[in-house]
Scaffold this motif. Sequence first.
Motif, PDB file in Angstrom:
ATOM      1  N   MET A 160     -12.050  -5.067  -5.649  1.00  0.00           N
ATOM      2  CA  MET A 160     -11.387  -4.923  -4.357  1.00  0.00           C
ATOM      3  C   MET A 160      -9.963  -4.411  -4.540  1.00  0.00           C
ATOM      4  N   ASN A 166      -8.822  -2.542  -6.956  1.00  0.00           N
ATOM      5  CA  ASN A 166      -8.841  -1.125  -7.317  1.00  0.00           C
ATOM      6  C   ASN A 166      -8.992  -0.261  -6.075  1.00  0.00           C
ATOM      7  N   HIS A 167      -9.790  -0.719  -5.115  1.00  0.00           N
ATOM      8  CA  HIS A 167     -10.015   0.042  -3.880  1.00  0.00           C
ATOM      9  C   HIS A 167      -8.718   0.140  -3.072  1.00  0.00           C
ATOM     10  N   SER A 168      -7.992  -0.964  -2.982  1.00  0.00           N
ATOM     11  CA  SER A 168      -6.750  -0.955  -2.200  1.00  0.00           C
ATOM     12  C   SER A 168      -5.705  -0.055  -2.858  1.00  0.00           C
ATOM     13  N   ARG A 214      -6.364   2.635  -4.624  1.00  0.00           N
ATOM     14  CA  ARG A 214      -6.761   4.015  -4.325  1.00  0.00           C
ATOM     15  C   ARG A 214      -6.418   4.374  -2.884  1.00  0.00           C
ATOM     16  N   LEU A 215      -6.584   3.416  -1.983  1.00  0.00           N
ATOM     17  CA  LEU A 215      -6.261   3.642  -0.573  1.00  0.00           C
ATOM     18  C   LEU A 215      -4.765   3.910  -0.421  1.00  0.00           C
TER      19      LEU A 215
END
Length: 35
Positions: A1, A3-5, A7-8
């Motif tokens: 999770m 890592n996703h934030s 990238r966002l």
Amino acid sequence: MKNHSVRLALSWALVVVLLGYGVVQTLITAAKLFQ
């Protein structure tokens, strides 16, 4: 999770930089026209 934030956040940073660059170019062009 996490890592996703990250990238966002990078995606938003890129969008902000591109928008800012476009605005700066527009202002420079306008300044040249109005001189």
